[in-house]
Design a protein around this motif. Sequence first.
Motif, short mmCIF file in Angstrom:
data_model
loop_
_atom_site.label_atom_id
_atom_site.label_comp_id
_atom_site.label_asym_id
_atom_site.label_seq_id
_atom_site.Cartn_x
_atom_site.Cartn_y
_atom_site.Cartn_z
N ASN A 1 27.63 26.03 57.35
CA ASN A 1 28.31 25.76 58.60
C ASN A 1 28.82 24.33 58.66
N TYR A 2 28.00 23.43 58.10
CA TYR A 2 28.42 22.02 58.06
C TYR A 2 29.65 21.86 57.17
N GLN A 3 29.74 22.63 56.05
CA GLN A 3 30.90 22.54 55.15
C GLN A 3 32.17 22.99 55.86
N ASP A 4 32.07 24.05 56.67
CA ASP A 4 33.25 24.53 57.38
C ASP A 4 33.78 23.46 58.34
N ARG A 5 32.90 22.73 58.99
CA ARG A 5 33.33 21.68 59.87
C ARG A 5 33.94 20.51 59.09
N ALA A 6 33.36 20.21 57.92
CA ALA A 6 33.85 19.09 57.12
C ALA A 6 35.26 19.34 56.60
N LEU A 7 35.61 20.61 56.35
CA LEU A 7 36.96 20.92 55.87
C LEU A 7 38.03 20.58 56.89
N GLU A 8 37.64 20.57 58.17
CA GLU A 8 38.62 20.27 59.20
C GLU A 8 39.00 18.79 59.25
N VAL A 9 38.11 17.93 58.80
CA VAL A 9 38.35 16.47 58.91
C VAL A 9 38.49 15.81 57.56
N MET A 10 38.16 16.53 56.45
CA MET A 10 38.21 15.93 55.12
C MET A 10 39.32 16.60 54.31
N PRO A 11 39.91 15.90 53.36
CA PRO A 11 40.90 16.51 52.47
C PRO A 11 40.29 17.66 51.70
N VAL A 12 41.13 18.60 51.37
CA VAL A 12 40.64 19.77 50.65
C VAL A 12 40.12 19.41 49.28
N VAL A 13 40.72 18.42 48.67
CA VAL A 13 40.31 18.07 47.30
C VAL A 13 38.94 17.44 47.27
N MET A 14 38.49 16.88 48.41
CA MET A 14 37.19 16.21 48.43
C MET A 14 36.08 17.14 48.92
N ALA A 15 36.46 18.28 49.44
CA ALA A 15 35.44 19.20 49.97
C ALA A 15 35.07 20.24 48.92
N PRO A 16 33.75 20.40 48.62
CA PRO A 16 33.32 21.40 47.64
C PRO A 16 33.43 22.81 48.22
N SER A 17 33.56 23.78 47.33
CA SER A 17 33.63 25.17 47.76
C SER A 17 32.23 25.66 48.16
N GLY A 18 32.19 26.81 48.90
CA GLY A 18 30.90 27.37 49.31
C GLY A 18 30.07 27.79 48.12
N ARG A 19 30.74 28.33 47.08
CA ARG A 19 29.98 28.75 45.90
C ARG A 19 29.34 27.57 45.23
N ASP A 20 30.06 26.46 45.11
CA ASP A 20 29.48 25.27 44.48
C ASP A 20 28.33 24.72 45.29
N LEU A 21 28.43 24.78 46.61
CA LEU A 21 27.35 24.27 47.45
C LEU A 21 26.08 25.08 47.26
N ILE A 22 26.20 26.40 47.25
CA ILE A 22 25.04 27.26 47.04
C ILE A 22 24.46 27.04 45.64
N LYS A 23 25.36 26.85 44.64
CA LYS A 23 24.90 26.63 43.27
C LYS A 23 24.11 25.34 43.16
N ASP A 24 24.54 24.31 43.87
CA ASP A 24 23.81 23.05 43.83
C ASP A 24 22.50 23.11 44.63
N PHE A 25 22.47 23.93 45.68
CA PHE A 25 21.29 24.00 46.54
C PHE A 25 20.19 24.91 45.98
N ALA A 26 20.59 25.93 45.18
CA ALA A 26 19.64 26.93 44.70
C ALA A 26 18.52 26.36 43.84
N PRO A 27 18.79 25.47 42.85
CA PRO A 27 17.67 24.96 42.03
C PRO A 27 16.64 24.20 42.86
N ASP A 28 17.13 23.38 43.78
CA ASP A 28 16.17 22.65 44.61
C ASP A 28 15.35 23.61 45.48
N ALA A 29 15.99 24.65 45.98
CA ALA A 29 15.26 25.63 46.79
C ALA A 29 14.21 26.36 45.95
N ALA A 30 14.56 26.68 44.69
CA ALA A 30 13.58 27.35 43.82
C ALA A 30 12.38 26.47 43.55
#
Length: 365
Positions: free
Chosen positions: A38-67
């Motif tokens: 949800n925070y990523q969706d809000r960030a896309l509204e105020v940040m350039p698209v090139v600087m915002a990571p995709s949802g898949r990349d965010l989950i991929k980065d978050f999954a190892p730490d969650a495990a």
Amino acid sequence: MIRKPGMSVRLKLTLSYAGFLMLAGALLLGAVGLFLLNYQDRALEVMPVVMAPSGRDLIKDFAPDAAVVMLLLLVFGLLGGWVLAGRMLAPLTRITAATRRASTGSLAHRIEMEGRDDEFRELADSFDAMLARLDAHVAEQRRFAANASHELRTPLAITQSLLEVARNDPDRDSGELDERLRVVNARAIELTEALLLLSRADQRSFTREPVDLSLLAEEAAETLLPLAEKNGVAIETSGDITAVRGSRALLLQLTTNLLHNAIVHNLPEGGTVRVRTTASPTWSTLTVENTGEAVDPQLVWTFTEPFQRGTERIRRDHAGVGLGLAIVKSIAQAHDGVLALAPGSSGGLCVTVRLPGGPMSFGDG
């Protein structure tokens, strides 16, 4: 009962604690993941698209730490659950150990669990109380067996001695021997019948029917009137209809034993026995009080033990075999009643028997 082996309660509690912790952790991490998306969706509204990571990349980065977090929660849940379950079940371990000792015949051991009141301590206190009652009951039964053996052996030994004397002295008067043997045999029969009655009362093997205690009191008084007149004792009966449900024969025996005991343990002359019956909505009460010498309050409780005849009290003939009040106690308990003994207000003894009853007892089917 043979049971199949299973997991211990401690292991079950450990797995339950770890499972609950893992579930809570998974829900927490899931909530964090949703928050990040949800925070990523809000960030896309105020940040350039090139600087915002995709949802898949965010989950991929978050999954190892969650495990890693879930693995740590699992280890912590198992270790913490094992320790906590052990501490929580420690009182139960003491109770189990005490139960095993009691099963081997050691009834003197007590748990005596310290600490504030909770379910385990309530169980431990109940178990201690049960052990105390069992210990007292076993000790009473041992004394009863020893006393009964002694009482039964006495008339047999007397009979054997009389027969040996008669055999060694052929010229001895057979009439005197026959009379003494008759007396000794009568005492043995009386003792045996008393023991059988005591056993019958303990087993509660009787049919319950409506009974009026006031009528039983009058019947017992009429039966024992010759004995009372012989000993110079006056019997006074009073009371209204007092209804109970039970065995008429046993309750008559209870009343007769109380009245007989009050007559033979009385003043040498001018004694009195007062028999009173009272009724309440839930209880029926029989009270027998006699005159006599003062009774030591510390000895009163011993009178209901078998073969305790109250040696400090005045005794006359027909003193019985020492089972009178013991039989009264057993009959009262068999009828879910209560027996209470106390020194009389002017000497002697006051005995009160309270039995479940009430005005509707005669109307019950």
